[in-house]
Motif scaffolding. Structure first.
Motif, PDB file in Angstrom:
ATOM      1  N   GLU A   6      -0.075   5.143   0.757  1.00 14.95           N
ATOM      2  CA  GLU A   6      -1.169   6.008   1.199  1.00 14.95           C
ATOM      3  C   GLU A   6      -0.656   7.437   1.336  1.00 14.95           C
ATOM      4  O   GLU A   6       0.264   7.713   2.103  1.00 14.95           O
ATOM      5  N   THR A   7      -1.216   8.357   0.562  1.00 14.69           N
ATOM      6  CA  THR A   7      -0.831   9.756   0.666  1.00 14.69           C
ATOM      7  C   THR A   7      -1.727  10.479   1.664  1.00 14.69           C
ATOM      8  O   THR A   7      -2.793   9.973   2.034  1.00 14.69           O
ATOM      9  N   LYS A  57      -3.712   8.032  11.253  1.00 11.34           N
ATOM     10  CA  LYS A  57      -4.575   7.573  10.161  1.00 11.34           C
ATOM     11  C   LYS A  57      -4.146   6.198   9.687  1.00 11.34           C
ATOM     12  O   LYS A  57      -4.978   5.336   9.371  1.00 11.34           O
ATOM     13  N   ALA A  58      -2.835   5.978   9.636  1.00 16.88           N
ATOM     14  CA  ALA A  58      -2.341   4.665   9.215  1.00 16.88           C
ATOM     15  C   ALA A  58      -2.841   3.581  10.152  1.00 16.88           C
ATOM     16  O   ALA A  58      -3.292   2.515   9.721  1.00 16.88           O
ATOM     17  N   ARG A 107      -7.354  -2.114   7.042  1.00 13.13           N
ATOM     18  CA  ARG A 107      -7.634  -2.582   5.683  1.00 13.13           C
ATOM     19  C   ARG A 107      -6.713  -3.733   5.283  1.00 13.13           C
ATOM     20  O   ARG A 107      -7.119  -4.652   4.574  1.00 13.13           O
ATOM     21  N   ALA A 160       0.851  -1.193   0.000  1.00 14.60           N
ATOM     22  CA  ALA A 160       0.000   0.000   0.000  1.00 14.60           C
ATOM     23  C   ALA A 160       0.881   1.237   0.000  1.00 14.60           C
ATOM     24  O   ALA A 160       1.942   1.250   0.641  1.00 14.60           O
ATOM     25  N   THR A 199      -6.893   3.276   9.739  1.00 16.25           N
ATOM     26  CA  THR A 199      -7.500   2.893   8.463  1.00 16.25           C
ATOM     27  C   THR A 199      -6.648   1.909   7.665  1.00 16.25           C
ATOM     28  O   THR A 199      -7.128   0.851   7.262  1.00 16.25           O
ATOM     29  N   VAL A 200      -5.389   2.235   7.449  1.00 18.63           N
ATOM     30  CA  VAL A 200      -4.567   1.420   6.550  1.00 18.63           C
ATOM     31  C   VAL A 200      -4.280   0.055   7.153  1.00 18.63           C
ATOM     32  O   VAL A 200      -4.446  -0.978   6.499  1.00 18.63           O
ATOM     33  N   CYS A 217      -1.319  10.963   4.853  1.00 20.16           N
ATOM     34  CA  CYS A 217      -1.551   9.946   5.883  1.00 20.16           C
ATOM     35  C   CYS A 217      -0.558  10.133   7.012  1.00 20.16           C
ATOM     36  O   CYS A 217       0.648   9.936   6.829  1.00 20.16           O
TER      37      CYS A 217
END
Length: 461
Positions: free
Chosen positions: A31-32, A38-39, A46, A29, A42-43, A34
């Protein structure tokens, strides 16, 4: 984090981004916009990751992640001679310095000392992938492969073939012996890394004058059987080209020699390519053969200036090589800055540039962005790994370096003698200016960490 992606004409800056790498070293992944929170929220969810099992490396202010450098042409066996040229040009230098050093590495303790230092130095300069020439000695070549594998550097390791021209103490006995020794190194590396994921053999005829027609034909057949990459030299030096004409009078050109014997193909890496004719460049482009540009060596041995823009516009893929020890430094960053500088010479009046069309002279200069591309994505193309390394994209390997540009304190005491590196960032520079400062002033002190396929292989203490 701060990360940088490359295309030939521009750099892409990923500010406040997260690059997620799995246990196999693959990017899963990107992710910008971020931050760490947030990581986590969400990341990781996921991806099905647990925070307890995630290791995080943050780029602090002044740091950024950059793809690992790819050295498309380096002689590990010549590493002790870096910076040693005497008053020699290519052919004299080979006999005075190179062949004696290479032959001496049949002593495995000496080879272990030399190769370990070479690998450690290249890793420290951010080189995650290297296309190595070893020696004619099978055991010493196998040792280089073993060390690359154990130390974690992605490498192509070539046992050098030279049965036609060389000193009596350092030459293959026959084409059959050269090919048998090459097969032995292939099988050794296959036993070490069966899928050639980290270390791969690479077929290595030294250059046309050093190889008989039978050896080149044999290597062509071996390449067809194994589909392994291949590397050699071409058109590095004017005297070398004259020697090729003498030895191969029926061939139209240096490139035609390789084509005649079936080794000019899309798996071949040609080092230097300084003095190619129009017809040779067209033939190389037609065969989809790649070029390793070695600007430091070309200058150090007074060989000439390669026309990189001309090669690129013909559709030839180009990467950078240090050409240690023709080159005086194991740093691809040094090769990048010299690639930029020597390209400027083609735009200057005087010398070889006066023989070029004005249009080519005007556009021959390479930009900072372009030489960094050659050092990474361009090099990945040359060694056949463009789908695996050279960029931060999902599905690619995490071959990367963490670069630190030293910030000058707001107040500097006159009696403070602390100098952490040669790149001084004052805080008002734009990102492209910081990168330019790194290219022209940076060295291994700026390379804080290096990963290959997700494995940390170098870290400054």
């Amino acid at each position: 984090m701060e990360a940088i992606m490359l295309e030939l004409n521009e750099l892409e800056y990923l500010h406040n981004a997260a690059v997620c790498v799995d246990r196999l070293g693959k990017i899963v992944a990107v992710e910008t916009d971020c931050n760490q929170q947030k990581a986590i929220e969400t990341v990781y969810t996921r991806l099905g990751w647990s925070l307890d099992n995630v290791s995080v490396t943050l780029a602090r202010a002044g740091q950024f992640f950059f793809p690992g450098f790819v050295d498309t042409h380096i002689h590990a066996s010549q590493y002790p001679n870096v910076g040693v040229f005497g008053k020699s040009t290519l052919l004299d230098w080979l006999n005075k310095y190179t062949f004696p050093m290479e032959a001496s590495l049949s002593s495995l303790p000496k080879a272990h000392r030399v190769y370990t230092r070479c690998i450690r130095q290249t890793l420290a300069h951010g080189t995650t992938t290297a296309a190595y020439y070893a020696t004619i000695d099978v055991n010493a070549t196998n040792l280089l492969a073993d060390l690359c594998y154990s130390m974690g550097q992605r490498a192509f390791v070539g046992r050098v073939c030279m049965d036609h021209l060389g000193p009596e103490y350092y030459i293959d006995e026959s084409p059959d012996q050269a090919l048998a020794a090459t097969r032995a190194t292939i099988e050794h590396i296959r036993g070490l890394d069966s899928g050639f994921e980290i270390v791969s053999p690479i077929l290595t005829p030294r250059f046309a004058p050093a190889c008989s027609a039978e050896t080149m034909r044999g290597l062509s057949e071996l390449q067809k059987q194994t589909q392994l990459p291949m590397q050699t030299h071409i058109s590095e030096n004017a005297n070398e080209i004259e020697l090729v004409k003498e030895l191969f009078p029926d061939s139209k050109s240096y490139a035609n020699v390789y084509d005649t014997y079936g080794i000019l193909n899309e798996k071949m890496i040609l080092a230097h390519a300084v003095h190619l004719t129009e017809e040779e460049a067209d033939l190389i482009a037609e065969r989809k053969t790649k070029v390793a540009h070695c600007p430091v060596s070309n200058s150090a041995l007074s060989s000439g200036v390669a026309r990189v823009r001309w090669l690129l516009e013909k559709g030839i893929q180009v990467g950078l090589g240090t050409d240690v020890s023709g080159g005086y430094s194991p740093s691809i960053l040094e090769a990048a800055r010299q690639a930029k500088l020597v390209s400027n010479h083609l735009a200057m009046p005087g010398g070889r540039s006066d023989n070029l069309p004005q249009e080519e002279r005007d556009k021959s200069k390479l930009s900072v962005d372009e030489v960094l591309y050659l050092a990474t994505k361009g090099g990945a193309q040359v060694v056949g790994l463009a789908d695996k390394i050279g960029a931060f994209q999902v599905g690619m390997q995490w071959d990367a370096q963490l670069v630190d540009l030293g910030a000058v304190p707001a107040e500097v005491a006159e009696d403070d003698f602390t100098i952490d590196g040669s790149v001084d960032i004052f805080g008002w520079e734009e990102w492209d200016e910081c990168i330019a400062k790194w290219v022209f002033n940076g060295d291994s002190r700026n390379t804080k960490k290096v990963w290959v396929q997700g494995r940390l292989v170098h870290q400054q203490t």
